[in-house]
Design a protein around this motif. Structure first.
Motif: not given
Length: 122
Positions: A27-30, A57-59, A91-94
């Motif tokens: 997923f994309d983080a969003a 919230g934990a991401l 990674d931070l965004t995926a």
């Protein structure tokens, strides 16, 4: 003795089906929060009211190359179910998200994933 006999005829509470299946998706983080909300709004599921907020919230707290796992008790088609969700921060965004539950629950989650793919035009 009487209690023993009475206990024999008491209905047993339903037990969640064993965890036998898995589904996963990157997923994309969003997208994580909206997808979890989709699951919560699916009429086949009864999930804790705050489960999506707890996970999203934990991401930010999950470091790259680490994972975190949650166990969620709820209902699926009015029967008890256990759902485990593991997030691996690729990674931070995926993040990669893994869902573990019974075959029926996983099939419904996969249907939701397919709808997400269509909705985003993937």
């Amino acid at each position: 003795m009487l209690n023993f006999l009475l206990d024999l005829f008491k209905p047993k509470p339903p037990v969640a089906a064993p965890i036998t299946s898995e589904a996963s998706m990157n997923f994309d983080a969003a997208e994580v929060g909206p997808f979890l909300i989709r699951l919560a709004e699916n009429p086949r599921f009864t999930l804790p009211a705050d489960f999506d907020a707890t996970i999203t919230g934990a991401l930010p707290e999950i470091a790259v190359d680490n994972s975190r796992r949650w166990r969620i008790d709820g209902d699926f088609d009015s029967n008890p179910m256990q759902l485990e969700i593991e997030i691996f921060m690729d990674d931070l965004t995926a993040p990669d998200i893994y869902f573990f539950s019974s075959a029926q629950v996983i099939a419904e989650i996969e249907n939701e994933m397919k709808q997400l793919d269509l909705w985003e035009g993937k």
